[in-house]
Motif scaffolding. Sequence first.
Motif, PDB file in Angstrom:
ATOM      1  N   HIS A   6       0.542  -1.329   0.253  1.00 54.76           N
ATOM      2  CA  HIS A   6       0.249   0.650   0.179  1.00 54.76           C
ATOM      3  C   HIS A   6       1.062   1.212  -0.297  1.00 54.76           C
ATOM      4  N   ARG A   7       2.079   1.317   0.370  1.00 57.73           N
ATOM      5  CA  ARG A   7       3.206   2.793   0.371  1.00 57.73           C
ATOM      6  C   ARG A   7       2.853   2.675  -0.787  1.00 57.73           C
ATOM      7  N   ALA A   8       3.630   1.679  -1.712  1.00 57.49           N
ATOM      8  CA  ALA A   8       4.080   1.743  -2.957  1.00 57.49           C
ATOM      9  C   ALA A   8       2.646   2.207  -3.875  1.00 57.49           C
ATOM     10  N   THR A   9       1.667   2.022  -3.884  1.00 55.94           N
ATOM     11  CA  THR A   9       0.684   2.051  -4.811  1.00 55.94           C
ATOM     12  C   THR A   9       0.646   3.955  -4.082  1.00 55.94           C
ATOM     13  N   TRP A  10      -0.071   4.445  -2.924  1.00 55.82           N
ATOM     14  CA  TRP A  10       0.262   5.697  -2.419  1.00 55.82           C
ATOM     15  C   TRP A  10       1.055   6.586  -2.912  1.00 55.82           C
ATOM     16  N   LEU A  11       2.496   5.892  -2.694  1.00 57.15           N
ATOM     17  CA  LEU A  11       3.977   6.889  -3.744  1.00 57.15           C
ATOM     18  C   LEU A  11       3.249   7.202  -4.824  1.00 57.15           C
TER      19      LEU A  11
ATOM     20  N   PRO B  71      -1.015   9.718  -4.642  1.00 57.54           N
ATOM     21  CA  PRO B  71      -1.732   9.572  -3.502  1.00 57.54           C
ATOM     22  C   PRO B  71      -3.158  10.341  -3.335  1.00 57.54           C
ATOM     23  N   THR B  72      -3.829   8.853  -3.803  1.00 53.46           N
ATOM     24  CA  THR B  72      -5.401  10.290  -3.657  1.00 53.46           C
ATOM     25  C   THR B  72      -5.781   9.518  -2.151  1.00 53.46           C
ATOM     26  N   VAL B  73      -7.104   9.539  -2.019  1.00 48.66           N
ATOM     27  CA  VAL B  73      -7.342   9.853  -1.092  1.00 48.66           C
ATOM     28  C   VAL B  73      -7.580   8.152  -0.328  1.00 48.66           C
ATOM     29  N   ASP B  74      -8.108   7.391  -1.831  1.00 50.40           N
ATOM     30  CA  ASP B  74      -8.969   6.277  -1.634  1.00 50.40           C
ATOM     31  C   ASP B  74      -7.632   5.215  -1.652  1.00 50.40           C
ATOM     32  N   HIS B  75      -6.412   5.656  -2.082  1.00 50.98           N
ATOM     33  CA  HIS B  75      -4.990   4.724  -1.726  1.00 50.98           C
ATOM     34  C   HIS B  75      -4.866   5.225  -0.164  1.00 50.98           C
ATOM     35  N   ALA B  76      -4.182   6.425  -0.035  1.00 46.95           N
ATOM     36  CA  ALA B  76      -4.073   6.892   1.376  1.00 46.95           C
ATOM     37  C   ALA B  76      -5.662   6.038   2.635  1.00 46.95           C
ATOM     38  N   ASN B  77      -6.517   5.943   2.600  1.00 48.74           N
ATOM     39  CA  ASN B  77      -7.639   5.438   3.618  1.00 48.74           C
ATOM     40  C   ASN B  77      -7.357   3.034   3.442  1.00 48.74           C
TER      41      ASN B  77
ATOM     42  N   LEU C  94      -1.562   0.717   7.989  1.00 52.03           N
ATOM     43  CA  LEU C  94      -0.141   1.170   8.734  1.00 52.03           C
ATOM     44  C   LEU C  94      -0.380   1.522  10.308  1.00 52.03           C
ATOM     45  N   LEU C  95      -2.063   2.171  10.498  1.00 50.11           N
ATOM     46  CA  LEU C  95      -2.372   2.397  11.762  1.00 50.11           C
ATOM     47  C   LEU C  95      -2.258   1.812  12.478  1.00 50.11           C
ATOM     48  N   ARG C  96      -2.692  -0.383  12.280  1.00 52.46           N
ATOM     49  CA  ARG C  96      -3.035  -0.372  12.730  1.00 52.46           C
ATOM     50  C   ARG C  96      -1.671  -1.104  13.709  1.00 52.46           C
ATOM     51  N   ARG C  97      -0.519  -0.486  13.198  1.00 48.69           N
ATOM     52  CA  ARG C  97       0.892  -1.613  13.511  1.00 48.69           C
ATOM     53  C   ARG C  97       1.582  -0.050  14.874  1.00 48.69           C
ATOM     54  N   PRO C  98       2.924   0.386  15.904  1.00 53.14           N
ATOM     55  CA  PRO C  98       3.253   1.187  15.671  1.00 53.14           C
ATOM     56  C   PRO C  98       3.873   1.662  14.842  1.00 53.14           C
ATOM     57  N   ALA C  99       4.099   3.621  14.147  1.00 58.52           N
ATOM     58  CA  ALA C  99       4.398   3.557  12.952  1.00 58.52           C
ATOM     59  C   ALA C  99       4.758   4.588  13.420  1.00 58.52           C
ATOM     60  N   ASP C 100       5.572   5.278  11.996  1.00 59.18           N
ATOM     61  CA  ASP C 100       6.813   5.951  12.434  1.00 59.18           C
ATOM     62  C   ASP C 100       5.546   7.426  12.487  1.00 59.18           C
ATOM     63  N   PRO C 101       5.596   8.317  13.399  1.00 61.65           N
ATOM     64  CA  PRO C 101       5.015   9.540  13.114  1.00 61.65           C
ATOM     65  C   PRO C 101       5.025  10.443  12.380  1.00 61.65           C
ATOM     66  N   VAL C 102       6.584  10.507  11.236  1.00 55.15           N
ATOM     67  CA  VAL C 102       6.748  11.178  10.101  1.00 55.15           C
ATOM     68  C   VAL C 102       5.800  10.671   9.154  1.00 55.15           C
ATOM     69  N   GLU C 103       6.002   9.502   9.001  1.00 53.98           N
ATOM     70  CA  GLU C 103       5.999   8.823   7.897  1.00 53.98           C
ATOM     71  C   GLU C 103       3.820   9.046   8.030  1.00 53.98           C
ATOM     72  N   VAL C 104       3.270   8.825   9.477  1.00 50.98           N
ATOM     73  CA  VAL C 104       1.626   9.509   9.265  1.00 50.98           C
ATOM     74  C   VAL C 104       1.258  10.431   8.961  1.00 50.98           C
ATOM     75  N   GLU C 105       2.237  11.675   9.819  1.00 51.03           N
ATOM     76  CA  GLU C 105       1.402  12.964   9.027  1.00 51.03           C
ATOM     77  C   GLU C 105       1.864  13.479   8.009  1.00 51.03           C
ATOM     78  N   THR C 106       2.744  12.784   6.944  1.00 55.92           N
ATOM     79  CA  THR C 106       3.320  13.413   5.481  1.00 55.92           C
ATOM     80  C   THR C 106       2.346  12.228   4.970  1.00 55.92           C
ATOM     81  N   ILE C 107       1.638  11.539   5.049  1.00 58.83           N
ATOM     82  CA  ILE C 107       0.511  11.013   4.922  1.00 58.83           C
ATOM     83  C   ILE C 107      -1.011  11.464   4.442  1.00 58.83           C
ATOM     84  N   PHE C 108      -1.185  11.936   5.453  1.00 55.92           N
ATOM     85  CA  PHE C 108      -1.938  13.166   5.648  1.00 55.92           C
ATOM     86  C   PHE C 108      -1.553  14.758   5.131  1.00 55.92           C
ATOM     87  N   SER C 109      -0.559  14.678   5.507  1.00 58.33           N
ATOM     88  CA  SER C 109      -0.477  16.465   4.880  1.00 58.33           C
ATOM     89  C   SER C 109      -0.215  16.425   2.818  1.00 58.33           C
ATOM     90  N   ALA C 110      -0.179  15.129   2.743  1.00 58.19           N
ATOM     91  CA  ALA C 110       0.970  14.984   1.106  1.00 58.19           C
ATOM     92  C   ALA C 110      -0.588  14.366   0.480  1.00 58.19           C
TER      93      ALA C 110
END
Length: 839
Positions: A380-385, A388-394, A400-416
């Motif tokens: 899913h990371r490769a698909t979103w990169l 970076p659509t809303v469907d791919h982000a969802n 990603l949010l089912r496991r301890p995630a890197d905050p920088v990566e998560v915030e990048t997804i929301f902002s980008a």
Amino acid sequence: MSTSSSAAARWLAVGRDVLLTGDAGAGKSWALRDVATTATARGSYSVLSIRAQHTLRPFGPFRAHDSAPRGELSEKSWVAWMREELSGRRPLLLVDDLDRVDDATVAVVRTFLSVVDARMVATVGTDVRALYTSPAALLVAERAPARVRVEAMGLSETSRLLTSALGGPASIGVVSAIATRSAGNPRVALALADAARVEGVVRVEGGVWVKAGTMDSIAVDSVAHGLLPQVPAEQLEALVVLAEHGTLDERDAALLVGGDVLSALVRRGRVVMHRCDGTHTVVAVSPPALGRALRTGTLGPRAISGDSSAQGEGQGVRRADQGGHRADRGSGSGEERLDRSAVQTRASASLPAAPEEYPRWAAEIAVLVHARSEDEVARHRATWLLAPTVDHANAFLGVLLRRPADPVEVETIFSATEQTDGDTPESRALFDVLATRWAVWSDSSVGSDPTTRPGPVAAQRARVAAERAAARPGEDEDIRATTREAAAGVPVAGWAPVLESSALLEAGRPDLALAVCEQVDGTIESTEQMHYLDGIQSESLLMLGRVSEAEHHARAALERALDALDGLGIRVNACALAVVLGTRGQSEEAWRTLTVSLRLGSPGPLENTYYRRSLALGTLLRTRVGDSDLARALSTELDLTPSGYSPLLQSMGEVARTALDPDPEKVEELWVAGERHVEAGLLLPALWCWLAHPGPHSPERVRQVRDLYARCHVPLLDSLVRLHEALSAGDLAVLEVLAGPATTIVNDAPRRTAWTMLGGRPGDGSALAPADPGDPGEGSPLLTTRERQIALLARDGLSNREIATEFTLSVRTVENHMSSLLHKLGFTSRQDLTLHMFV
């Protein structure tokens, strides 16, 4: 005495030699030393221990022994030395790494064993077939030893190992993270603990080691160095390829590396397998830390696949797309097909019957769930990169949010993520909810304003509406309608039934919650929502007193989740089944079931509800059997997990913490917590808190308990309510009837108070003690004849498996008898059988 060394002792007692097998670093040498210590302490054996050293020199293991004579000795002289070393008591020879011992040493051992009535216990690798081509092959054929497997560590063993290695207790977050990545291998666990400490991923807080970062960031070179040096080159190259691919279909894996090589890796324990959905088998490198070491290039650049200059013709690693085709799932050459006769174990969706099988089985499940999760995140990371659509982000955030995630990566997804006019309202709503759940979890301001909290607020509105409606007894349709209307406000499709049923359950109406669950049709496509509905349905059935149905439903749902390697499904349904088993008094089986979930490690915000419930339940279960260290590790992790939001279901952490620390002031917090829950409309959690109080309650409080119970519909708790009424009134006749059969997961404290009032110490059971203290239960109607027999053997220190052998019963049957007799006697663990005068 460990399980494996205890099993070895049983074989020795009947005159049979033993092979201790297990993974590299699994603790075979520890088990062998345990055998030596026990045999020496009991004074029944004289012991000689040797290990494979200086294997290129004849008699190397003998020469390395501290008491070995100096100089060049003949075979006859070494035999004489062994006879002298093992003179006196019954001789016992212990050999570490028998499959690596040189020819000359093996010849001495064969001669010695042929002229002396001695027993031998030896360690070998997981792949016993390698022994058949070693110098010891003839010796093994002559002696025909039994095989005892040194199993993977469970959570309790991992916790004790880390406490020793780190110099202090570790939270269950640290324990489970290392247990998952090590697959229960002690050598790997210690390597990970050292790396985590050096790199600051764990730190001490309040005297407990807790996570300060993600375990996926630490160096794992030492793991590879500890497991791979003795792996043949062809298998090593195959492992690198398999690690690069993550989880693979078995046929594709066989085509990539060759069926024979894959079979060898399975026997070696470096690859685990799992049958998914009854249709295909997946494989993954084990332990996960080794897979990551191979992917990150610990071994350096690998050889080019199929390079004939470096490998023989037709050997080496083959790619699945070599020759322009993928593996044909309907056929395959004998060379590519897995050698099933060589595969001794594989993870199964069915819960294993034998307790000793649980750690290895649970470790394999955790390995495969972990590997599959990494695959999904990467995909899913490769698909979103790429887009970076809303469907791919969802979709990306959903894994990603089912496991301890890197905050920088998560915030990048929301902002980008790029929002467009083509996004559906449902997609945007889901994106907004995910942003909010992350913001609440991480205390960040990413995405929507955290104060709006659309998901948690909708759940809270549903609970409040249910509480208000519940004030009008008998108007079930009004309650359903009001709750349904409140739950319908959730902005994400499919969540309304989950919120409605959870609200009704926590409002004390499991009958109405069950109706919601049973009316959900196939229109809900989200497996996440279905898992929660399964968990709520199991608990609703339990609260209604339909215990057998609850167990059947929870067990079936768990096995479906295991079959699909679905992490959330395992968390939800393992917890639900453990609650049912604990309610039935089967505490050990409940704990084993729960460890399947806890081994998955700490989750992210999307799987936190049932993780917190599992931590609380685990604290209760380990406290009940006196495992205070692990109970405290579970409780510490519960305190550390984020709870700044309104979860789907309460964790009941107050009950767990009070069980661990029964200080009067702490106990009083149970009543306060119950009052707080009542104000929030959470009637069932309030009832749990008040009924878990040891009592006796004042008459006024008992009236409040009875009034609260009348507002609910939870038949399961009726006996506990009546028990508290009897405690308050001092009615000994009623207490004697209720103190035994009141079987719920939280009832130990009030029941032990009842035993005290009946004239015995808490857990003593002296009110029902027999006249003859040497025979537990003799003449007492409480224990059956079989239970009395089992109590006597347990008092003498026999394990459940040893007792099962004695009476030709299954281990599970003995466990059920043990749970029943302990419950009847008011004991919390089998240790009580030896600690009290009653036995």
